[in-house]
Design an enzyme around this catalytic site. Sequence first.
Site, PDB file in Angstrom:
ATOM      1  N   CYS A   1     -28.476 -45.895  38.803  1.00  0.00           N
ATOM      2  CA  CYS A   1     -26.915 -46.345  38.364  1.00  0.00           C
ATOM      3  C   CYS A   1     -26.461 -46.974  38.687  1.00  0.00           C
ATOM      4  O   CYS A   1     -25.996 -48.059  38.191  1.00  0.00           O
ATOM      5  CB  CYS A   1     -26.620 -44.920  37.062  1.00  0.00           C
ATOM      6  SG  CYS A   1     -28.186 -44.415  35.401  1.00  0.00           S
TER       7      CYS A   1
ATOM      8  N   ARG B   1     -31.846 -45.603  29.080  1.00  0.00           N
ATOM      9  CA  ARG B   1     -31.401 -46.721  29.902  1.00  0.00           C
ATOM     10  C   ARG B   1     -32.487 -48.358  29.478  1.00  0.00           C
ATOM     11  O   ARG B   1     -33.871 -48.219  29.428  1.00  0.00           O
ATOM     12  CB  ARG B   1     -32.496 -46.930  31.131  1.00  0.00           C
ATOM     13  CG  ARG B   1     -31.893 -47.501  32.153  1.00  0.00           C
ATOM     14  CD  ARG B   1     -32.973 -46.892  33.674  1.00  0.00           C
ATOM     15  NE  ARG B   1     -32.885 -46.281  34.279  1.00  0.00           N
ATOM     16  CZ  ARG B   1     -31.809 -45.757  34.856  1.00  0.00           C
ATOM     17  NH1 ARG B   1     -30.429 -46.034  34.747  1.00  0.00           N
ATOM     18  NH2 ARG B   1     -31.514 -44.191  35.271  1.00  0.00           N
TER      19      ARG B   1
END
Length: 212
Positions: free
Chosen positions: A53, A130
């Site tokens: 991330c 995601r």
Amino acid sequence: MTETTLQTIACARLNALAPDFQARSTNGPVTLSSYRGRWVIFFAHPANFTPVCTSEFIALARASPDFEKLDCALLGLSVDSLYSHIAWIRDIRERLGVNVAFPLVEDPSMAIARAYGMIDDTSESSATVRATYVIDPEGIIRAIVWYPMNVGRSVDELLRLVAALQSAERENAVAPEGWHPGKPLLEHALTGEGDEIALHPGESWYFRERRP
């Protein structure tokens, strides 16, 4: 829109109106509808202070000027709290030298994520989230891209995707595999009996490059 209302909406789908929401973000209160008139990359990530991330946020922050050239805003989300968001973004700036200027929305109740189908209604974790949604100026979802938690998104591909969507719509054409700005688009396939047309060598009624 309230959390309860959000939870009753079916999962967001292609060519459907993106569910509106109001939430706190690192840039203050945010509503999705306030972005009308612009393209938006609305994306979720599994968790703050994680390696993949962090790599995505660094790349997105560095590519922000390129998205601005496409009149496309960036809007992130995770179930982490606003305080965690602020601490993470500050740490990225202080330790890694990258300023994340776009808003990062908090979603601790998972109401927004569930409205978008980012997680299962019965899930207590967002570890596999995601997801990326490309939303057009009318608030319509034009593309949905999912990645697993152990592989990061390609920011270059997101830029290409937005540019392709914009060009195809503007030119009333379609974008072929691997299309990039400057390359030819394709004509729509001929479908009617009156659509007969002289074909150039290497062309077919279902495969024709857009010519100047």
